[in-house]
Design a protein around this motif. Structure first.
Motif, PDB file in Angstrom:
ATOM      1  N   LEU A 124       0.808  -1.220   0.000  1.00  0.00           N
ATOM      2  CA  LEU A 124       0.000   0.000   0.000  1.00  0.00           C
ATOM      3  C   LEU A 124       0.838   1.266   0.000  1.00  0.00           C
ATOM      4  CD1 LEU A 124      -2.829  -0.947   2.543  1.00  0.00           C
ATOM      5  CD2 LEU A 124      -2.843  -1.158   0.073  1.00  0.00           C
ATOM      6  N   ARG A 142      -8.559   3.051  -3.647  1.00  0.00           N
ATOM      7  CA  ARG A 142      -9.001   3.860  -2.506  1.00  0.00           C
ATOM      8  C   ARG A 142      -9.951   4.960  -2.958  1.00  0.00           C
ATOM      9  NH1 ARG A 142      -4.730   7.786   0.286  1.00  0.00           N
ATOM     10  NH2 ARG A 142      -5.027   8.693  -1.779  1.00  0.00           N
ATOM     11  N   HIS A 183      -3.538   0.951  -6.041  1.00  0.00           N
ATOM     12  CA  HIS A 183      -4.125   1.049  -4.705  1.00  0.00           C
ATOM     13  C   HIS A 183      -4.720   2.434  -4.468  1.00  0.00           C
ATOM     14  CE1 HIS A 183      -2.721  -2.879  -3.570  1.00  0.00           C
ATOM     15  NE2 HIS A 183      -1.494  -2.575  -3.920  1.00  0.00           N
TER      16      HIS A 183
END
Length: 587
Positions: A205, A318, A314
């Motif tokens: 992440l 998100r 990622h």
């Protein structure tokens, strides 16, 4: 270039830690030290006079976050070039704040692991202050962590965790560190497995590590093959001596002009592919075909993301989760507004029903009074009629002269009786209307109950949709495994097709003497060959993509456009010529 919002989150933690009295303000001397440290870490020239010049009109004492923000944006963040170490920056902000907020001695994780959880919190937290992380992002992080530790996700444990929060739908950074450090989701595992899981999620992440592993790389000078540890990020493919990442040997910078292609086996190396960049190309050998396809697919995805100008996967995920939460919030607000409208309409109908009930009671009271009057009138008429009859018996002889007059009076009396009977029927109809109104009131109550049931059904439907979205996320991994199994099955089908083509060639050589039988066999072979060619063409279309950089004309074969390289086409021509010569010698 790091996003300004991500830098502000770490700076907010440091600013909050300097606010000892929790009044939302920090002294100028402390802000000078903080600004100097930020400039040092972010490699920005520091101007010690700028802070005093910026706040020369404000000598009232400590400064708030809102007062410090213009100086921070103008003299620090606007000058950031992106060539500084973001981990050193986060480590500096972490050092300022963690000792005042949490003690890691009673936790199962080290200070370094707590720092990584803190960085993950900053990445997943909402972009509003004070910083918090919502339950959806907490579940996403904990699922990643359990998957990295090799354990099974427990919905019961997460439900107990939410119950302990006393209906609070978010956590602070320190509450999240305590949740992970107390081992609620790592029971039965040692500290090392938990630390390895946190490190894997942190790499994925925060450091944007999309894939990593050992592969063989061909050198550019000595042309020898050396095993390296490769780490794929959205914009580069780095390779190291080993997986401890201590000694980096080089970077392959990915951009929009790069492409990746599969290569045939050569020089005793298998599972080869090549990465073509603007200045040079890199030949790499994977351990097996599965790893080769995974690496090619991952690198192609990075190049496609760069061509589309998208963020890292990622960050895109998100952003999509945040947009989904916003849409759900809007839908919930719309549903609440509709509920308020339905409630207002229900209250209006209740008032109308109450007014109707009052009118019905008044009508019933009037009808009862009218009935009482009618009965009294009827009794009076009966008494008067009886007296009239008695008087008629006594004075019958005297009233013979007045028969005509009495007859007319009798007719008037009968007319009055009919009017009274009509009035009686109307009263009965009024009572029937009253009963119908009560029935309508009961129907209205049932309608209200049905509306409430419909509202509960809609709420259940929303919960079902949320569960489907969660199941869709879990099914993505299963679909990926199915695609890999399908790829292996198609490879087996290709081998079987080649064997069948060779058998058909042998049958063709011995088919001269029996022309009619050979013709039928050739037709069946042609039909089977067409089926296998379709499957092979479909398979080759999935594995061998046409990549940019090859400017030669496309070759058209019976296996589909541009399905062979020049080397493969020359090899197949040579094999076909040998089989043709052997057939001629046999005849």
């Amino acid at each position: 270039m790091w996003l300004r919002e991500e830098l502000l989150k770490s700076i907010w933690h440091a600013f909050t830690a300097l606010d000892v009295d929790q009044r939302g303000k920090v002294s100028k001397s402390q802000l000078k030290v903080l600004s100097h440290n930020l400039c040092t870490v972010m490699k920005i020239p520091h101007d010690p006079v700028a802070l005093e010049e910026h706040f020369k009109d404000n000598d009232e004492g400590p400064l708030s976050n809102q007062g410090y923000m213009p100086y921070l944006n103008r003299f620090i963040l606007d000058k950031v070039c992106g060539d500084f170490d973001i981990m050193e920056f986060n480590r500096m902000c972490w050092t300022l704040c963690y000792k005042k907020n949490i003690h890691t001695k009673h936790l199962l994780i080290s200070d370094n692991d707590a720092f990584k959880v803190w960085c993950i919190f900053n990445f997943l937290s909402e972009e509003r202050y004070p910083l918090v992380i919502v339950m959806e992002e907490i579940e996403y992080f904990l699922r990643k962590l359990t998957e990295a530790m090799g354990t099974v996700w427990s919905k019961e444990s997460f439900a107990e965790c939410k119950q302990r929060q006393n209906s609070k739908n978010f956590l602070t950074a320190w509450e999240l560190i305590e949740l992970v450090g107390m081992g609620y989701f790592s029971k039965g595992l040692n500290h090392q497995i938990l630390s390895m899981g946190i490190n894997e999620v942190f790499n994925e992440l925060i450091l944007d590590v999309l894939k990593e592993g050992y592969m063989m790389k061909k050198g550019h000078v000595r042309k020898n093959w050396t095993e390296r540890w490769f780490v794929l990020r959205p914009t580069s493919l780095s390779y190291y001596v080993c997986e401890d990442l201590e000694e980096k040997k080089g970077d392959i910078i990915l951009d929009q002009s790069c492409c990746v292609e599969s290569l045939p086996d050569k020089e005793g190396k298998k599972c080869l592919f090549i990465i073509k960049c603007a200045d040079k190309s890199f030949e790499i050998s994977a351990s097996d075909k599965k790893k080769k396809q995974e690496w090619i697919q991952a690198i192609q995805t990075c190049i496609q993301q760069l061509r589309l100008g998208l963020l890292s996967p990622h960050r895109e995920a998100r952003l999509r989760r945040w947009e989904l939460r916003q849409r759900q919030q809007v839908e919930e607000d719309d549903l609440a507004e509709r509920m308020r409208q339905l409630q207002a309409a229900n209250e209006s109908k209740q008032r109308e029903l109450e007014a109707m009930r009052i009118k019905m009671e008044e009508a019933a009271a009037k009808a009862a009074l009218e009935e009482q009057r009618r009965k009294q009138t009827q009794l009076d008429l009966q008494d008067r009629y009886r007296l009239d009859l008695e008087r008629e018996k006594m004075v019958r002889q005297q009233m013979e002269e007045q028969v005509a007059q009495k007859s007319s009076e009798l007719e008037q009396y009968l007319q009055r009786v009919r009017e009274l009977e009509d009035m009686y029927h109307r009263l009965e109809e009024a009572l029937e209307d009253e009963r119908q109104a009560k029935h309508d009131e009961e129907a209205m109550r049932k309608l209200q109950a049905s509306l409430l049931e419909e509202e509960a059904a809609k709420r259940a439907e929303l919960e079902r949709i949320q569960q489907q979205q969660q199941r869709a996320l879990s099914q993505t991994e299963a679909e990926k495994q199915e695609l890999m199994a399908e790829h292996l099955a198609k490879e087996r089908d290709l081998k079987a097709a080649v064997q069948q083509l060779e058998r058909l060639q042998r049958e063709r050589q011995g088919a001269v003497k029996q022309y009619e039988e050979v013709t039928r066999k050739l037709e069946r072979a042609a039909n089977k060959t067409k089926t296998w060619k379709d499957k092979v063409a479909k398979h080759e279309g999935l594995v061998r993509l046409i990549q940019p950089g090859h400017k030669e004309p496309q070759r058209i074969t019976n296996w589909g456009p541009a399905s062979f390289t020049d080397t493969e086409l020359d090899l197949k021509k040579k094999l076909w010529q040998e089989r043709k010569n052997q057939g001629a010698q046999t005849q």
